[in-house]
Design an enzyme around this catalytic site. Structure first.
Site, PDB file in Angstrom:
ATOM      1  N   CYS A 131       0.796  -1.222   0.000  1.00 33.76           N
ATOM      2  CA  CYS A 131       0.000   0.000   0.000  1.00 33.76           C
ATOM      3  C   CYS A 131       0.826   1.269   0.000  1.00 33.76           C
ATOM      4  O   CYS A 131       1.917   1.318   0.551  1.00 33.76           O
ATOM      5  CB  CYS A 131      -0.929   0.070   1.196  1.00 33.76           C
ATOM      6  SG  CYS A 131      -2.143  -1.213   1.217  1.00 33.76           S
TER       7      CYS A 131
ATOM      8  N   LYS B 295       5.608  -3.735  -5.714  1.00 32.19           N
ATOM      9  CA  LYS B 295       7.068  -3.612  -5.756  1.00 32.19           C
ATOM     10  C   LYS B 295       7.702  -3.625  -4.373  1.00 32.19           C
ATOM     11  O   LYS B 295       8.709  -4.255  -4.146  1.00 32.19           O
ATOM     12  CB  LYS B 295       7.437  -2.330  -6.482  1.00 32.19           C
ATOM     13  CG  LYS B 295       8.908  -2.255  -6.836  1.00 32.19           C
ATOM     14  CD  LYS B 295       9.162  -1.178  -7.843  1.00 32.19           C
ATOM     15  CE  LYS B 295      10.589  -1.189  -8.312  1.00 32.19           C
ATOM     16  NZ  LYS B 295      10.927  -2.410  -9.065  1.00 32.19           N
TER      17      LYS B 295
HETATM   18  N1  GLU Z   1      -4.213  -4.788   5.617  1.00 37.69           N
HETATM   19  C1  GLU Z   1      -4.764  -3.696   4.860  1.00 37.69           C
HETATM   20  C2  GLU Z   1      -5.719  -4.199   3.788  1.00 37.69           C
HETATM   21  O1  GLU Z   1      -5.730  -5.309   3.394  1.00 37.69           O
HETATM   22  C3  GLU Z   1      -3.653  -2.866   4.257  1.00 37.69           C
HETATM   23  C4  GLU Z   1      -2.845  -3.668   3.286  1.00 37.69           C
HETATM   24  C5  GLU Z   1      -1.416  -3.211   3.028  1.00 37.69           C
HETATM   25  O2  GLU Z   1      -0.820  -2.358   3.631  1.00 37.69           O
HETATM   26  O3  GLU Z   1      -0.834  -3.833   2.126  1.00 37.69           O
HETATM   27  O4  GLU Z   1      -6.527  -3.487   3.318  1.00 37.69           O
END
Ligand code: GLU
Length: 586
Positions: A2, A581
């Site tokens: 993210c 990435k």
């Molecule tokens: N765990 C959260 C979700 O699945 C954030 C994911 C992340 O940071 O990759 O929405």
């Protein structure tokens, strides 16, 4: 993984500022995106898919945004971030995994809270709501974050326009804009570099509160602090494809240049680290994915050219080694982003046990480089394609230089790297090379599976070739060490089975040629990447004589092959499906 972005305190249209930031962050995940702005009230837009080029208007000059790589909950509009408080008093976006989310959700359900999404993030939202009953929002956020386990970085936009961000595990940087009082907040520096003069890299457990043009900091333990700004080293940086159809192709073409950048690695620092390595009890090289293959190749170079019994580790598979780390050990970590969560966790653990940490990363200010005792910068320029190509080349060239320095042959290494860079330049501008690789790609892109064989210095190269073909072309590939072929994979060889053979002119060449005989005898169709032709190749790509750096050279044709296959199969070359990435979650 993210990406998180925020814009506060200026006159820019917040939607434009955040959208532009997210567009640069979407290498971190592109399952869904979302933006919230404030103009006296909160406005949110969020959808499944990659960050768009344009979107509907959202009013206001303050905003936050998120681009998601789903870990908990399917890829839906509802699960897209930011997530709103039940009473609409704030919205929140998150990078990480709340490891105690189920437990928190159970407790919060008992307290009467309902959950509308499948995400772990919603546990943070409700926990903040619970705390906000008794405390002002920044304090509620701080207290909520103290209850989370795992690596969790968040950004919150309140209905009064205050932006609150907490860094824990996953990266977060604060940027000070050119005009007074303007702040940007992001998962990386590059995403706001065009607008930011100074940068403060936040530490774990630090919270920033931005109220209009005012900034204040508090740790999760409740101690106030003032963020320390430094000059933005990559101010005004812009990324472009420079006329190439994809970033991947452009970045492969920078291979010669990145090798030249490695040659400028500070001599004194290399010498110091070589000394530390010589004295170490044990040396471990660690990475994940492509950086894992690079780490293994660095360990190989240390064994062969440094006479050091180095061991390779995969980030997520290192737990059985942890008890053995001591203060006399050295851990070497190559990483593009310097944020890879599973590797970072091992480094933190090793450092706590007194081991010496050496990192080679491409992102200034990254968590790994700040944690390292000896941090080297790749200076390779931004790598935008989600599949790593030039950084892999850079990591290998650096590992080779380091190992040769350990072995007392730094000058010889520099001259070998100089020749390698020249060889790469002419190979990449040769039209017949491209034609041969395209012909091979045409054949391979129609296969459902293919094999790569190689040995010795090319063992990790065929593994990385396999990774690229799987990542980019979505074709099942299998890298087999040539000598192991007869012990299992030979059963799969039949008429027409596609095999890519990577050969170098070294003492192991005849072993690889034997393996080629063996697959040919069963009818395989062999594409040779080799310095000289063989009657057993059905097609052949000639490579220049690169001696000790031959393996570094050989990965480039494999990258090009994966690229051509990805294009022919109509895949999203720069953003392959399902991956990101910078893997900042475990
Ligand atoms: N765990 C959260 C979700 O699945 C954030 C994911 C992340 O940071 O990759 O929405």
């Amino acid at each position: 993984m993210c990406g998180i972005f925020g814009y506060v305190g200026g006159e820019r249209d917040a939607r434009d500022a955040v959208l532009e930031g997210l567009q640069q962050l979407d290498y971190r995940g592109y399952d869904s995106w979302g933006i919230a702005t404030y103009d006296g009230t909160l406005h949110t837009d969020k959808k499944v898919g990659a960050v768009p080029r344009t979107m509907a208007r959202l009013p206001g000059h303050t905003g936050i945004g998120h681009t998601r790589w789903a870990t908990h909950g399917s890829v839906t509009d509802v699960n897209a971030h930011p997530h709103a408080a039940s009473d609409g008093s704030f919205v929140l976006a998150h990078n990480g995994i709340v490891e105690n989310a189920d437990e928190l959700k159970r407790t919060l359900s008992r307290a009467g809270y309902a959950f509308n999404t499948q995400t772990d993030t919603e546990a943070i939202v409700r926990l903040v709501e619970l705390n906000a009953k008794k405390h002002p929002l920044p304090e509620a956020v701080r207290l909520a974050c103290r209850e989370l386990t795992g690596r969790n970085t968040i950004i919150v936009l309140a209905k009064n326009g205050t932006v609150i961000a907490v860094k824990n595990g996953s990266p977060l940087v604060l940027g000070r804009g050119a005009e007074r009082g303007v702040h940007y907040i992001s998962s990386d520096v590059l995403s706001f570099s065009a607008h930011v003069r100074e940068v403060a890299v936040l530490e774990n457990e630090q919270m920033i509160v931005l109220e209009g043009t005012r900034v204040s900091g508090k740790t999760l333990q409740g101690r106030t602090f003032t963020p320390r700004f430094e000059k933005n080293a990559i101010v005004g940086a812009k990324v472009s494809k420079d006329g190439f159809p994809h970033f991947m192709l452009k970045e492969i073409h920078e291979s010669g240049a990145v090798v030249r950048a490695v040659m400028k690695s500070p001599q004194k620092q290399l010498g110091d680290v070589a000394q530390v390595i010589r004295r170490a009890r044990h040396v471990y090289c660690i990475g994940s994915g492509t950086a894992g293959a690079a780490a293994a190749q660095i360990a190989y170079y240390l064994r062969v050219y440094g006479r050091i019994n180095a061991t390779e580790l995969i980030g997520a598979e290192a737990s059985d080694r942890l008890p053995f780390f001591t203060k006399r050990d050295v851990i070497i970590a190559p990483s593009q982003s310097g944020e890879t969560a599973d590797v970072l966790e091992v480094l933190e653990y090793a450092q706590a046990r007194g081991a010496t940490i050496v990192t080679y990363v491409n992102m200034p200010g990254s968590s790994m480089s700040r944690l390292a005792d000896h941090s080297f910068m790749a200076q390779a320029g931004p790598e935008i394609c989600v599949m790593s190509t030039k950084i892999f080349v850079s990591q290998l060239a650096w590992g080779y230089l380091l190992a040769k320095t350990v072995g007392g042959k730094r000058k010889a290494a520099l001259s070998a790297l100089r020749s390698l860079a020249r060889a790469l330049d002419s190979f990449l501008t040769d039209a017949s090379t491209r034609r041969r690789i395209r012909d091979a790609a045409m054949l391979f892109s129609k296969s459902n599976h293919l094999f790569l064989i190689g040995k010795g210095q090319n063992k990790q190269i065929i593994k990385e070739g396999m990774v690229k073909i799987i990542e980019g072309a979505y074709v099942h590939a299998h890298g087999i060490p040539a000598g192991d072929l007869k012990h299992y994979a030979i059963t799969l060889m039949e008429k027409g089975t596609p095999v890519i053979a990577v050969v170098s002119k070294d003492s192991l060449q005849s072993d690889v040629l034997n393996a080629i005989h063996e697959v040919k005898a069963r009818g395989a169709r062999v594409f040779g990447i080799a310095p000289s032709p063989s009657p057993h190749f059905d097609s052949y790509l000639p490579t220049p004589e690169c001696g000790e750096t031959s393996a570094i050279f050989n990965v480039v044709p494999l990258q090009l092959l994966a690229y051509e296959m990805a294009v022919m199969r109509g895949n999203n070359v720069d953003k392959p499906r399902n991956i990101a990435k910078s893997v900042t979650v475990k």
